[in-house]
Design an enzyme around this catalytic site. Sequence first.
Site, PDB file in Angstrom:
ATOM      1  N   GLY A 235       0.805  -1.224   0.000  1.00 16.24           N
ATOM      2  CA  GLY A 235       0.000   0.000   0.000  1.00 16.24           C
ATOM      3  C   GLY A 235       0.831   1.264   0.000  1.00 16.24           C
ATOM      4  O   GLY A 235       0.613   2.177  -0.793  1.00 16.24           O
TER       5      GLY A 235
ATOM      6  N   TYR B  23      16.216  -4.576  15.121  1.00 14.15           N
ATOM      7  CA  TYR B  23      14.950  -4.958  14.489  1.00 14.15           C
ATOM      8  C   TYR B  23      14.186  -5.982  15.336  1.00 14.15           C
ATOM      9  O   TYR B  23      13.102  -5.699  15.844  1.00 14.15           O
ATOM     10  CB  TYR B  23      15.221  -5.483  13.069  1.00 14.15           C
ATOM     11  CG  TYR B  23      13.946  -5.812  12.339  1.00 14.15           C
ATOM     12  CD1 TYR B  23      13.061  -4.796  11.962  1.00 14.15           C
ATOM     13  CD2 TYR B  23      13.605  -7.128  12.049  1.00 14.15           C
ATOM     14  CE1 TYR B  23      11.875  -5.098  11.321  1.00 14.15           C
ATOM     15  CE2 TYR B  23      12.414  -7.428  11.394  1.00 14.15           C
ATOM     16  CZ  TYR B  23      11.556  -6.420  11.037  1.00 14.15           C
ATOM     17  OH  TYR B  23      10.371  -6.709  10.409  1.00 14.15           O
TER      18      TYR B  23
ATOM     19  N   HIS C 236       2.539   3.940  11.858  1.00  6.64           N
ATOM     20  CA  HIS C 236       1.559   2.996  11.312  1.00  6.64           C
ATOM     21  C   HIS C 236       0.907   2.135  12.382  1.00  6.64           C
ATOM     22  O   HIS C 236      -0.048   1.421  12.107  1.00  6.64           O
ATOM     23  CB  HIS C 236       2.235   2.102  10.268  1.00  6.64           C
ATOM     24  CG  HIS C 236       2.581   2.843   9.017  1.00  6.64           C
ATOM     25  ND1 HIS C 236       1.809   2.803   7.890  1.00  6.64           N
ATOM     26  CD2 HIS C 236       3.601   3.692   8.729  1.00  6.64           C
ATOM     27  CE1 HIS C 236       2.349   3.568   6.955  1.00  6.64           C
ATOM     28  NE2 HIS C 236       3.441   4.124   7.443  1.00  6.64           N
TER      29      HIS C 236
ATOM     30  N   ARG D 285       7.940 -13.066  11.936  1.00  7.10           N
ATOM     31  CA  ARG D 285       8.885 -13.030  13.075  1.00  7.10           C
ATOM     32  C   ARG D 285       9.067 -14.406  13.724  1.00  7.10           C
ATOM     33  O   ARG D 285       8.959 -14.559  14.954  1.00  7.10           O
ATOM     34  CB  ARG D 285       8.415 -12.000  14.098  1.00  7.10           C
ATOM     35  CG  ARG D 285       8.239 -10.654  13.449  1.00  7.10           C
ATOM     36  CD  ARG D 285       7.622  -9.608  14.337  1.00  7.10           C
ATOM     37  NE  ARG D 285       7.156  -8.494  13.513  1.00  7.10           N
ATOM     38  CZ  ARG D 285       6.394  -7.501  13.921  1.00  7.10           C
ATOM     39  NH1 ARG D 285       6.013  -7.452  15.166  1.00  7.10           N
ATOM     40  NH2 ARG D 285       6.029  -6.542  13.114  1.00  7.10           N
TER      41      ARG D 285
ATOM     42  N   ASP E 103      -4.721  -2.964  16.709  1.00  7.57           N
ATOM     43  CA  ASP E 103      -4.222  -2.873  15.340  1.00  7.57           C
ATOM     44  C   ASP E 103      -4.215  -1.399  14.944  1.00  7.57           C
ATOM     45  O   ASP E 103      -5.232  -0.716  15.115  1.00  7.57           O
ATOM     46  CB  ASP E 103      -5.157  -3.666  14.407  1.00  7.57           C
ATOM     47  CG  ASP E 103      -4.413  -4.236  13.215  1.00  7.57           C
ATOM     48  OD1 ASP E 103      -3.318  -3.726  12.896  1.00  7.57           O
ATOM     49  OD2 ASP E 103      -4.919  -5.191  12.604  1.00  7.57           O
TER      50      ASP E 103
ATOM     51  N   ALA F  42      -9.401  -5.154   6.399  1.00  9.74           N
ATOM     52  CA  ALA F  42     -10.826  -4.810   6.507  1.00  9.74           C
ATOM     53  C   ALA F  42     -11.247  -3.936   5.325  1.00  9.74           C
ATOM     54  O   ALA F  42     -12.308  -4.137   4.720  1.00  9.74           O
ATOM     55  CB  ALA F  42     -11.078  -4.075   7.823  1.00  9.74           C
ATOM     56  N   LYS F  43     -10.382  -2.972   4.980  1.00  9.74           N
ATOM     57  CA  LYS F  43     -10.733  -2.061   3.887  1.00  9.74           C
ATOM     58  C   LYS F  43     -10.678  -2.793   2.550  1.00  9.74           C
ATOM     59  O   LYS F  43     -11.490  -2.541   1.653  1.00  9.74           O
ATOM     60  CB  LYS F  43      -9.781  -0.862   3.885  1.00  9.74           C
ATOM     61  CG  LYS F  43      -9.966   0.029   5.099  1.00  9.74           C
ATOM     62  CD  LYS F  43      -9.122   1.294   5.017  1.00  9.74           C
ATOM     63  CE  LYS F  43      -9.462   2.230   6.167  1.00  9.74           C
ATOM     64  NZ  LYS F  43      -8.704   3.479   6.136  1.00  9.74           N
TER      65      LYS F  43
ATOM     66  N   TYR G 100       9.715  39.673  34.208  1.00  7.72           N
ATOM     67  CA  TYR G 100      10.663  38.845  34.969  1.00  7.72           C
ATOM     68  C   TYR G 100      10.533  37.346  34.657  1.00  7.72           C
ATOM     69  O   TYR G 100      11.345  36.785  33.916  1.00  7.72           O
ATOM     70  CB  TYR G 100      10.505  39.116  36.479  1.00  7.72           C
ATOM     71  CG  TYR G 100      11.539  38.344  37.260  1.00  7.72           C
ATOM     72  CD1 TYR G 100      12.873  38.744  37.236  1.00  7.72           C
ATOM     73  CD2 TYR G 100      11.195  37.197  37.969  1.00  7.72           C
ATOM     74  CE1 TYR G 100      13.853  38.007  37.905  1.00  7.72           C
ATOM     75  CE2 TYR G 100      12.169  36.460  38.639  1.00  7.72           C
ATOM     76  CZ  TYR G 100      13.488  36.875  38.603  1.00  7.72           C
ATOM     77  OH  TYR G 100      14.456  36.150  39.244  1.00  7.72           O
TER      78      TYR G 100
HETATM   79  C1  GDG Z   1       0.876  -2.300   9.891  1.00 12.51           C
HETATM   80  C2  GDG Z   1      -0.020  -2.083  11.105  1.00 12.51           C
HETATM   81  C3  GDG Z   1      -1.615  -0.861   9.617  1.00 12.51           C
HETATM   82  C4  GDG Z   1      -1.646 -10.148   4.033  1.00 12.51           C
HETATM   83  N1  GDG Z   1      -1.498 -11.448   3.718  1.00 12.51           N
HETATM   84  C5  GDG Z   1      -1.162 -11.500   2.429  1.00 12.51           C
HETATM   85  C6  GDG Z   1      -1.100 -10.216   1.934  1.00 12.51           C
HETATM   86  N2  GDG Z   1      -1.412  -9.398   2.949  1.00 12.51           N
HETATM   87  C7  GDG Z   1      -1.483  -7.919   2.872  1.00 12.51           C
HETATM   88  C8  GDG Z   1      -2.890  -7.441   3.026  1.00 12.51           C
HETATM   89  C9  GDG Z   1      -2.690  -6.037   3.578  1.00 12.51           C
HETATM   90  C10 GDG Z   1      -1.392  -6.171   4.354  1.00 12.51           C
HETATM   91  O1  GDG Z   1      -0.759  -7.356   3.932  1.00 12.51           O
HETATM   92  C11 GDG Z   1      -1.630  -6.291   5.850  1.00 12.51           C
HETATM   93  O2  GDG Z   1      -1.902  -5.019   6.346  1.00 12.51           O
HETATM   94  P1  GDG Z   1      -2.537  -4.752   7.772  1.00 12.51           P
HETATM   95  O3  GDG Z   1      -2.918  -3.330   7.860  1.00 12.51           O
HETATM   96  O4  GDG Z   1      -3.723  -5.610   7.952  1.00 12.51           O
HETATM   97  O5  GDG Z   1      -1.458  -5.194   8.880  1.00 12.51           O
HETATM   98  P2  GDG Z   1       0.167  -5.018   9.213  1.00 12.51           P
HETATM   99  O6  GDG Z   1       0.992  -5.770   8.275  1.00 12.51           O
HETATM  100  O7  GDG Z   1       0.285  -5.434  10.634  1.00 12.51           O
HETATM  101  O8  GDG Z   1       0.548  -3.457   9.061  1.00 12.51           O
HETATM  102  C12 GDG Z   1      -1.458  -1.996  10.639  1.00 12.51           C
HETATM  103  C13 GDG Z   1      -0.595  -1.001   8.511  1.00 12.51           C
HETATM  104  O9  GDG Z   1       0.718  -1.133   9.039  1.00 12.51           O
HETATM  105  C14 GDG Z   1      -0.638   0.210   7.572  1.00 12.51           C
HETATM  106  O10 GDG Z   1      -0.392   1.389   8.233  1.00 12.51           O
HETATM  107  O11 GDG Z   1      -2.900  -0.949   9.059  1.00 12.51           O
HETATM  108  O12 GDG Z   1      -2.305  -1.754  11.745  1.00 12.51           O
HETATM  109  O13 GDG Z   1       0.128  -3.166  12.031  1.00 12.51           O
HETATM  110  O14 GDG Z   1      -2.535  -5.123   2.553  1.00 12.51           O
HETATM  111  O15 GDG Z   1      -3.541  -7.472   1.787  1.00 12.51           O
HETATM  112  N3  GDG Z   1      -0.804  -9.937   0.654  1.00 12.51           N
HETATM  113  C15 GDG Z   1      -0.547 -10.978  -0.168  1.00 12.51           C
HETATM  114  N4  GDG Z   1      -0.573 -12.255   0.276  1.00 12.51           N
HETATM  115  C16 GDG Z   1      -0.860 -12.567   1.559  1.00 12.51           C
HETATM  116  O16 GDG Z   1      -0.868 -13.757   1.919  1.00 12.51           O
HETATM  117  N5  GDG Z   1      -0.282 -10.730  -1.437  1.00 12.51           N
END
Ligand code: GDG
Length: 737
Positions: A30, A86, A164, A319, A380, A386-387, A507
């Site tokens: 993203g 890290y 994030h 991790r 989170d 969700a989006k 002062y």
């Molecule tokens: C951090 C924050 C915040 C997941 N599995 C696969 C896959 N994904 C992609 C999803 C989504 C992304 O990974 C996961 O994003 P999230 O936001 O749910 O979670 P975090 O990785 O923990 O990210 C979080 C984010 O930063 C942005 O600011 O929302 O709260 O923790 O895009 O689609 N993509 C593919 N295969 C998978 O198996 N291709």
Amino acid sequence: MTRLIIASNRLPVKIDKNEDEMQITPSAGGLATGLKSYHKANNSVWIGWPGIIPESDNEARVVTSLLQQEQCLPVFLDEELIANYYDGFSNATLWPLFHYFTEFAEFKEKYWKAYRKVNELFAQAIIDSAGENDQVWVHDYQLLLVPQILREKRPDLTIGFFLHIPFPSYEIIRILPWRKEIIEGLLGADLIGFHTYDYARHFISSVKRLLGHDVEFSQIKLEHRKVFVDVFPMGIDYKKFESLASEIQSKSIKDRSPVHQDIDRFLMSTPNRKLILSIDRLDYTKGIPQRLKAFRLFLRKYPEYIERVSLIMLTVPSRTDVEQYQNLKNEVDVLVGSINGEFGRLNWNPVIYFYRSMPLENLIELYSSADVALLTPLRDGMNLVAKEYVASKVKQKGVLVLSEMAGASKELGEAIAVNPNNIADTADAIYRALTMDHEEGSKAMRAMQKRIRRYDIYKWANEFITSLSGTVDRQSDYHARKVSLPIKNKIFKDFSKADKRVIFLDYDGTLQRFYDNPQAAGPDPELFTILDNLSNVENNCLVLVSGRDRETFNNWFGDRNYTLIAEHGAWIKKTGREWKERKPINSEWKGNILPILESYVDRTPGSFIEEKTYSLVWHYRKADIELGALRALELLHDMSNMLYNQDLEILEGKKVIEIKVSGINKGIAASEFLHENPADFSMAIGDDWTDEFLFKELPESAHTIKVGTENSVAKYYLTNYREVRNFITEIVSGKNR
Ligand code: GDG
């Protein structure tokens, strides 16, 4: 033309080593998507860890030149740094702490040292490639110290930071041994962005409590500048998900991918079969065991769904070297096994569990086929899944069950919200989602789609960059009026050529720093020297103008050669003379006001009352910072109702509220003094709201100087009492004249 420099722990590309050949693949994440147009334009550069440790200098060179083609610049880290910075400080200290898993947070000095070191390496890499006045956008919890390091070395840069993950409440952050360093690190930025208002609020509260800075709305006032805090809920590439989902759905069954065909077969094998989906990294913040328990309870409570519904759980390994993650994996394995053991049939499993990642195409197939998305993180930052689910529902056929602990829940208010710790409630939410009337479901979906389609990843990035660029103008008014060398020279010149000079100095906060106990803020030997030297210059008249009571002022300065104006102008003591009252006293009003102030003291530990001839002052500098501010608002409100039609007024100073007889202020007193003692050079320096009277009443030709960054009618600014002392010393010594 300014460029944008982006810095994040990982680069938006992947480097793979096959045999001896290095390969580079851009990632479709993203952040990379949202920033693409900025990154590709203007010769901008993205700085980060490339994800591999080169085995030789030559390999490092190959990686660097491959990255260069993608406008990326590597910060190479060795194994030890990765382990401590890290896996250590980032993922074993900050990650658990910021997600409220205090019991997992490890506080190790060696982690902290490595973290600082890597932040310095990142800052240096940024400095090396930044031109003058460039913009820098730093991302996430791995680089919290970078803004401050940059600020110190390169004040010309405009620095933005985006977090994030959640910013936790003060009660959590205060546990961290390096809490001040972390907050100070962030305050190096001009703009700090968060996903939600709650995170911004927590950050501001920590800034106030740990560092005591003043905050006005969402601007943090530092000595030299302001830091802007704002909310930018990160979006997704909506159109991409929407169009990929439409494309996938429009394919005939035989043209679909093997995964999609499996899903179709699964759904069609039993009439009215349903699919629940969850996707996340296998992380303890994601609430996976709680989700499984809720699903188990759902099946126990609503057995009619046995063989009719399955939970597809895609958990991406993450991790894997860390103990907590290994324990979590075991826990999830056992739970999945036990649920499948309890309810499974020969041709049906309640939980279909994947421990791996999948290509995006399959992800979208899952999104578009699932009847319900069950996303139940315990914490989170946002939760983009969700989006993405919402965007993929092109026919609006699907229901989202979303944890209220996910940042995304703030925007996706039409989802079924659950507290993931409440297993029974979550089980019922699953039932509600499965039985929701189609009309109701699609109405909710449409409303959510409308919102996230608008504020997509491009808009998010644009808004942040626009706001970051705006901070330059917002800082500039202050900077333009800062006492610079030319301004100094002009004041020195006017000073030298004048025949008669009057200098008004406030002062507290102007000549001396603030103390919790106001009586402790007496003048030190250095200050006496500075003031004596100033008042000893021929034809100088030094006037100290303060809100202080006259006894204190008399104790401190009574034997000096200065004119003293105390209690905001109620009393004056000219050099070598006695104190003189400027207005007859009427003290009856105090009997009414005192009991009210006393009730505030009772209810606000740390606050106290000071009584002066013309005024009563409620001090709250020592009170809890937020309670003090709240009570101050209450008091102002009470007083403004009470004082109506009386000859009294309220002054709001720095952590004080003063109720005083009206018609008395520093400005009136000073201008009367000037009238009696005409001068061809006049100057006033003050830090407080009450000094604005002084600045306003003096003639246009006067040099008026505000101490601090707040808006002021003064012509110029100095930063703090130290700068004031130096400035006066320089005038007197004739330096630069
Ligand atoms: C951090 C924050 C915040 C997941 N599995 C696969 C896959 N994904 C992609 C999803 C989504 C992304 O990974 C996961 O994003 P999230 O936001 O749910 O979670 P975090 O990785 O923990 O990210 C979080 C984010 O930063 C942005 O600011 O929302 O709260 O923790 O895009 O689609 N993509 C593919 N295969 C998978 O198996 N291709």
